[in-house]
Design an enzyme around this catalytic site. Structure first.
Site, PDB file in Angstrom:
ATOM      1  N   GLY A   1     -33.746 -20.983 -27.133  1.00  0.00           N
ATOM      2  CA  GLY A   1     -33.558 -20.461 -26.540  1.00  0.00           C
ATOM      3  C   GLY A   1     -31.272 -20.655 -26.544  1.00  0.00           C
ATOM      4  O   GLY A   1     -30.592 -20.761 -27.288  1.00  0.00           O
ATOM      5  N   ALA A   2     -30.736 -20.275 -25.837  1.00  0.00           N
ATOM      6  CA  ALA A   2     -30.101 -20.153 -25.415  1.00  0.00           C
ATOM      7  C   ALA A   2     -28.852 -20.593 -25.643  1.00  0.00           C
ATOM      8  O   ALA A   2     -27.625 -20.624 -27.070  1.00  0.00           O
ATOM      9  CB  ALA A   2     -29.274 -19.447 -23.986  1.00  0.00           C
TER      10      ALA A   2
ATOM     11  N   ASP B   1     -26.729 -17.029 -16.452  1.00  0.00           N
ATOM     12  CA  ASP B   1     -28.288 -16.579 -16.160  1.00  0.00           C
ATOM     13  C   ASP B   1     -29.092 -14.845 -16.753  1.00  0.00           C
ATOM     14  O   ASP B   1     -30.011 -14.512 -15.935  1.00  0.00           O
ATOM     15  CB  ASP B   1     -28.705 -16.114 -14.701  1.00  0.00           C
ATOM     16  CG  ASP B   1     -28.572 -17.833 -14.106  1.00  0.00           C
ATOM     17  OD1 ASP B   1     -27.549 -18.381 -15.327  1.00  0.00           O
ATOM     18  OD2 ASP B   1     -27.812 -18.790 -13.238  1.00  0.00           O
TER      19      ASP B   1
ATOM     20  N   ASP C   1     -24.153 -20.132 -20.506  1.00  0.00           N
ATOM     21  CA  ASP C   1     -25.579 -20.141 -21.288  1.00  0.00           C
ATOM     22  C   ASP C   1     -25.388 -20.179 -22.635  1.00  0.00           C
ATOM     23  O   ASP C   1     -25.987 -21.759 -22.968  1.00  0.00           O
ATOM     24  CB  ASP C   1     -26.754 -19.500 -20.518  1.00  0.00           C
ATOM     25  CG  ASP C   1     -26.592 -19.583 -19.253  1.00  0.00           C
ATOM     26  OD1 ASP C   1     -26.718 -20.136 -17.642  1.00  0.00           O
ATOM     27  OD2 ASP C   1     -26.247 -18.579 -18.445  1.00  0.00           O
TER      28      ASP C   1
ATOM     29  N   LYS D   1     -21.082 -19.995  -8.794  1.00  0.00           N
ATOM     30  CA  LYS D   1     -19.851 -19.862 -10.138  1.00  0.00           C
ATOM     31  C   LYS D   1     -18.665 -19.583  -9.652  1.00  0.00           C
ATOM     32  O   LYS D   1     -17.597 -20.252 -10.631  1.00  0.00           O
ATOM     33  CB  LYS D   1     -20.603 -18.697 -11.031  1.00  0.00           C
ATOM     34  CG  LYS D   1     -20.339 -19.261 -12.068  1.00  0.00           C
ATOM     35  CD  LYS D   1     -20.910 -20.337 -13.451  1.00  0.00           C
ATOM     36  CE  LYS D   1     -20.918 -20.341 -14.626  1.00  0.00           C
ATOM     37  NZ  LYS D   1     -21.664 -21.414 -15.073  1.00  0.00           N
TER      38      LYS D   1
ATOM     39  N   TYR E   1       1.243  -1.372   0.278  1.00  0.00           N
ATOM     40  CA  TYR E   1      -0.101  -0.283  -0.262  1.00  0.00           C
ATOM     41  C   TYR E   1       1.164   1.014   0.235  1.00  0.00           C
ATOM     42  O   TYR E   1       2.089   1.395  -0.227  1.00  0.00           O
ATOM     43  CB  TYR E   1      -1.027   0.069   1.407  1.00  0.00           C
ATOM     44  CG  TYR E   1      -2.511   0.817   1.205  1.00  0.00           C
ATOM     45  CD1 TYR E   1      -2.888   0.606  -0.424  1.00  0.00           C
ATOM     46  CD2 TYR E   1      -2.689   1.343   1.797  1.00  0.00           C
ATOM     47  CE1 TYR E   1      -4.411   1.534   0.281  1.00  0.00           C
ATOM     48  CE2 TYR E   1      -3.592   2.600   1.579  1.00  0.00           C
ATOM     49  CZ  TYR E   1      -4.516   2.916   0.762  1.00  0.00           C
ATOM     50  OH  TYR E   1      -5.800   2.958   1.088  1.00  0.00           O
TER      51      TYR E   1
END
Lengths: 160, 450
Positions: free
Chosen positions: B202-203, B143, B168, B100, B45
């Site tokens: 879908g996806a 999602d 997805d 995840k 720092y």
């Protein structure tokens, strides 16, 4: 864009069935965007009547896109007059449709160009296009073709 | 004690609820530098930190060298389509994103930060991604409702200079492609000359269609169905689709509906098909046994819906399927995106890639397929499982090398080098975790399963 096999021409009696389908699809598509565009229950029948009228009628411009012998698109424009304007006649594209598998090849553009030529012969200086306000596909198409916003048309129910 | 007895599922919901609360979530940040005495903070720092700051300010790419940005990604969701739960909002999505992140670290050695937010509108979502880009080496979208997710991914990929991945879509598609490649090897057919039916638009399947095409399958060999049947250029809703879902529209036009009637049902589409990939709605009974019987010999059936596949594997086999895959870990051949995302990000982070191209996703799929092939393919082993951890460095290396080859990497590497680097990172992550666990610093769970 040059498309071999593409031929823009006026419709004839042999095109009635195919033109009727295209007219019906044009209006079904636009029905989506505003309740005022809702189709009549006998719209398919009327499409056929319109196709017959378009083939006979000399008042405006009706063109079809003939692609290797297939009718794949059409355009209909009318001429409106207003004597007080310096350019009293304006051509208005009211219907324009190309079948999905033939899109993206410049066919609609060719139809509009050819309509422009025909309208000029009818003494028209300007060409306009009408489409539902929310149809952004049409909006993008005409903007890319050099059209500018020209007229706003608003709608509501008669009874508020 | 929650018992796992035969035929009776563990009550994972109760267990999960108790343990999430007990541990207060699942991840934390831990320093990776020596802190021997307080004076060390003069390095990490102020005042010392000013120097790396100056360097990164001057050349932003240096932030990958002087900060943990190189190994950090955001797991981003607006909670509009959470697995099996639907539109439950950002707070509801958080436990999933945190899970995840746990997988990312454990399987790929990737530091992942859950980032749930309220910017559902596409432009607002995109500007959020643009705003946080400097903090991360990559973005994993998760999602998000369809079809928003397609536009979001395409736009984000073009606007950001770090890899953006929608798991997805691409994760599931890459895992499926890997499985298909091996399934076709087993049945001895040429996938490029086969008829493949995708149920569900879908996806996952829209991304799969894109990958299959990029892999070399002619669109006319692919048939895609949504809830209204075969996507076809003459379907009555086709113009509407052009506006509402241009991705489906494009598939309808490109595939031409496979010579079937507009909106033809699945039973028609499956006749004479070589493979079916169902990513639609939970079964059983979505796909019927008789329809599989009408497929070509040695039919390949992927039924990926969770928790219950579109057809039970044994029913599919009775119908004549030779190879069956599902999304479940308790059946053979699990199509699992956990095989993909940890290693894809391991690879792209290690070469500081700017994007993840479809070719890189394909490279991942092909490497996963090769891994299983090296181990020995058979009807019940077309894909590796999550516990074959040496898969991950190999896939990372395949992706990294492809990124370098395509000129989207900030750093160069070779396959061998990346296998070593990725192995080291993943192994050390696991060893650290094992040590902490064995030391007792992580309290034992007060409830458990057997």
């Amino acid at each position: 864009m040059y498309e071999p096999g593409l031929y823009i021409r006026s419709p004839n009696e042999r095109d009635v069935d195919k033109l009727a389908v295209l007219i019906f699809r044009f209006y079904s598509f636009n029905e989506e965007f505003d309740p005022a565009w809702s189709l009549a229950s006998n719209a398919e029948e009327v499409s056929r009547e319109l196709a017959l009228e378009y083939i006979k009628d000399g008042g405006g411009v009706v063109l079809i896109a003939d692609y290797d012998g297939q009718v794949v698109g059409y355009l209909r424009a009318v001429v409106r007059e207003n004597r007080i304007l310096a350019w009293s006649k304006i051509g208005v594209i009211q219907e324009l449709y190309v079948l999905p598998p033939y899109r993206g090849r410049g066919i609609a553009k060719r139809l509009v160009e050819e309509a422009g030529r025909k309208l000029r012969e009818l003494g028209v200086r300007h060409i306009a296009a009408e489409f539902p306000a929310l149809n952004y596909v049409a909006e993008n198409f005409y903007k890319e073709g050099g059209f500018r916003p020209y007229l706003n048309v608003y709608v509501r129910d008669v009874e508020v | 004690m929650v018992k796992e007895t035969k035929g009776e599922e563990v009550d994972w919901y109760t267990l999960s609820k108790k343990l999430h609360k007990f541990y207060g979530g699942k991840i934390e940040t831990i320093p990776k530098v020596p802190i021997r005495r307080l004076k060390d903070f003069a390095i990490w720092y102020t005042p010392g930190v000013a120097e790396p700051s100056r360097i990164a300010a001057k050349d932003p790419d240096e932030s990958f060298e002087y900060t943990n940005r190189w190994n950090t990604i955001a797991v981003v969701s607006d909670g509009t389509r959470v697995l099996g739960l639907g539109k439950i909002g950002p707070e509801g999505a958080y436990p999933v994103m945190e899970g995840k992140a746990l997988l990312f670290k454990y399987l790929g050695g990737v530091d992942a930060i859950p980032l749930v937010h309220r910017n559902r509108e596409i432009e607002a979502f995109l500007s959020l991604l643009e705003a946080i880009e400097p903090s991360f080496g990559g973005i994993n979208l998760e999602d998000i409702e369809s079809p928003k997710c397609f536009q979001l991914l395409d736009e984000a990929r073009s606007r950001l200079e770090i890899p953006v991945w929608h798991d997805d879509q691409q994760g599931t598609a890459a895992a499926t492609l890997a499985g298909l490649i091996n399934a076709f090897k087993i049945v001895g057919k040429d996938m490029r000359k086969s008829r493949i039916v995708l149920l569900g638009a879908g996806a996952a399947n829209i991304a799969l269609y894109r990958l299959l095409k990029a892999w070399g399958i002619p669109p006319s060999n692919i048939v895609v169905l949504d809830s209204r049947g075969v996507l076809h250029p003459d379907r009555s809703d086709i113009d509407r689709l052009m506006i509402s879902n241009p991705w489906k529209y494009k598939i309808a036009v490109e595939t031409g509906g496979g010579g079937l009637n507009p909106g033809a049902p699945l039973s028609e589409a499956m006749k004479g098909a070589d493979a079916l990939v169902a990513a639609s709605k939970p079964g059983p009974g979505v796909v019927k046994k008789e329809w599989i019987t009408a497929m070509e010999r040695d039919a390949i059936v992927f039924a990926e819906a969770n928790p219950v596949p579109e057809i039970w594997p044994w029913e599919a086999k009775e119908g004549g399927a030779r190879i069956v895959a599902t999304g479940r870990s308790d059946f053979p051949n699990q199509v699992n995106n956990s095989l993909v995302f940890p290693s894809v990000f391991r690879g792209v982070l290690d070469v500081r890639a700017r994007t993840i191209t479809d070719e890189m996703a394909i490279a991942a799929a092909e490497e996963i397929a090769r891994y299983a092939e090296d181990k020995g393919l058979h009807e019940d082993y077309i894909l590796p499982t999550m516990d074959e951890w040496d898969l991950y460095p190999r896939v990372a290396a395949a992706v990294a090398v492809k990124a370098v080859e395509q000129g989207v990497a900030r750093r160069t590497t070779t396959y061998r080098e990346e296998v070593e680097r990725a192995s080291l990172i993943i192994k050390s992550t696991r060893e650290k975790f094992k040590l902490v666990w064995e030391s007792g610093l992580i309290p034992k769970p007060p409830v458990d399963y057997e």
